[in-house]
Design a protein around this motif. Structure first.
Motif, short mmCIF file in Angstrom:
data_model
loop_
_atom_site.label_atom_id
_atom_site.label_comp_id
_atom_site.label_asym_id
_atom_site.label_seq_id
_atom_site.Cartn_x
_atom_site.Cartn_y
_atom_site.Cartn_z
N PHE A 248 -4.19 1.36 -1.91
CA PHE A 248 -4.75 0.69 -1.48
C PHE A 248 -4.75 -0.71 -0.85
O PHE A 248 -5.60 -1.78 -0.35
CB PHE A 248 -5.24 0.10 -3.01
N TRP A 255 -4.04 -8.55 2.58
CA TRP A 255 -2.94 -7.59 1.90
C TRP A 255 -1.65 -8.49 2.78
O TRP A 255 -0.68 -7.62 2.56
CB TRP A 255 -2.07 -6.30 1.78
N PRO A 260 0.26 -8.12 -6.29
CA PRO A 260 -0.43 -7.91 -6.98
C PRO A 260 -0.46 -8.08 -8.22
O PRO A 260 0.13 -8.38 -8.38
CB PRO A 260 0.64 -6.20 -6.56
N GLU A 263 -2.13 -4.23 -12.63
CA GLU A 263 -3.05 -2.83 -12.28
C GLU A 263 -2.39 -2.20 -11.20
O GLU A 263 -1.79 -1.51 -10.84
CB GLU A 263 -3.86 -2.75 -12.97
N GLN A 264 -2.33 -3.54 -10.39
CA GLN A 264 -1.87 -2.51 -8.75
C GLN A 264 -0.35 -2.91 -8.58
O GLN A 264 -0.38 -1.17 -7.97
CB GLN A 264 -2.53 -3.96 -8.19
N GLN A 267 -0.15 1.13 -9.81
CA GLN A 267 -0.26 1.96 -9.51
C GLN A 267 1.16 1.91 -7.96
O GLN A 267 0.86 3.13 -7.48
CB GLN A 267 -1.71 2.28 -8.60
#
Length: 278
Positions: A248, A255, A260, A263-264, A267
């Motif tokens: 992502f 980015w 993040p 949750e990011q 991941q």
């Protein structure tokens, strides 16, 4: 190449962990340069973490100094300092500032952060080596957005004039800047998107273009640069992906500098854990 892949994975993981825990820092550029940086710090650079001021060491200048997190992680992995110190990043009295500071952290050869200036310092180091009949090499990593700075091209002109074949510059060509794709107006004036190889050749550099995520091509490029003594400075154009390794984040200019979420972060760590098993 498995050791290099794992070293690069650890660099990327460190970048994510530091940005997440410290709630600040750049992320896309450090991820794009991680493979080239892994090769430099794992295989290429003649350095000694126990003697960071060793006079005969190779020099490395991170001209795109905002990507310092990746450099710090690579240095920690090589033993310049304890890994846990990474989590002091950008704190008031930390040795690990947002941009590299050679007065604070041994192993940093040049303070950088003002874009466009690092290549000039690298040229000076390479010229110094020539004048002193020293064998150390000078490596400098620049960004494609940074290449819009006129000082980059002034430095390139001097490098060619003094035949600095001990200078190896690397362009982290990830095609993205802080606010998006390099615009058409810039394309017509500057080289990063308008055939950078042609422009660097016009400035007298011996140019190679590679996939900056392919370790076999990275190895070949540095082997050539080390052995081709033709009185021309070297430029390795490493075509890379901003945010490489995290689905992502890849090719997403948002980015460039971002933190993040929980949750990011989870991941990202999970995806990176899979990279080493490919």
């Amino acid at each position: 190449m498995d050791d290099l892949k794992e070293f690069a994975r650890k660099i990327r993981q460190g970048v994510i962990e530091v940005v997440y825990r410290q709630k600040q820092g750049h992320i896309g550029g450090p991820l794009s340069m991680a493979d080239v940086l892994a090769f430099l710090y794992r295989k290429e650079l003649q350095i000694d973490p126990k003697r960071p001021d060793w006079e005969e060491r190779d020099r490395f200048v991170l001209s795109k100094g905002h990507s310092a997190i990746a450099l710090y992680v690579a240095m920690a992995l090589r033993g310049f300092f304890e890994y846990d110190e990474l989590f002091t990043f950008d704190e008031l009295h930390s040795r690990l500032q947002a941009h590299p500071d050679m007065t604070k952290l041994p192993g940093i050869d040049m303070s950088t952060g003002s874009l466009g200036q690092g290549l000039s310092a690298a040229v000076g180091m390479a010229l110094s080596a020539k004048l002193q009949h020293k064998d150390f090499r000078v490596f400098a990593m620049i960004g494609d957005g940074e290449s819009q700075e006129g000082q980059i091209w002034e430095a390139a002109r001097i490098a060619q004039r003094y035949k600095l074949d001990n200078l190896i510059a690397i362009l982290d060509h990830n095609h993205l800047q802080q606010y998006g794709w390099i615009g058409e107006d810039i394309k017509t004036r500057m080289a990063p998107e308008n055939d950078p190889a042609a422009k660097w050749r016009a400035f007298g550099f011996d140019v190679q273009e590679i996939n900056g995520h392919d370790f076999s091509r990275i190895k070949q490029a540095f082997f050539y640069a080390n052995n081709e003594k033709n009185e021309r400075p070297h430029m390795i154009i490493a075509n890379t992906i901003k945010g490489k390794g995290i689905s992502f984040m890849e090719n997403q200019y948002g980015w460039h500098s971002n933190v993040p979420s929980d949750e990011q972060y989870q991941q990202a760590i999970q995806e990176l854990a899979g990279v080493s098993n490919e």
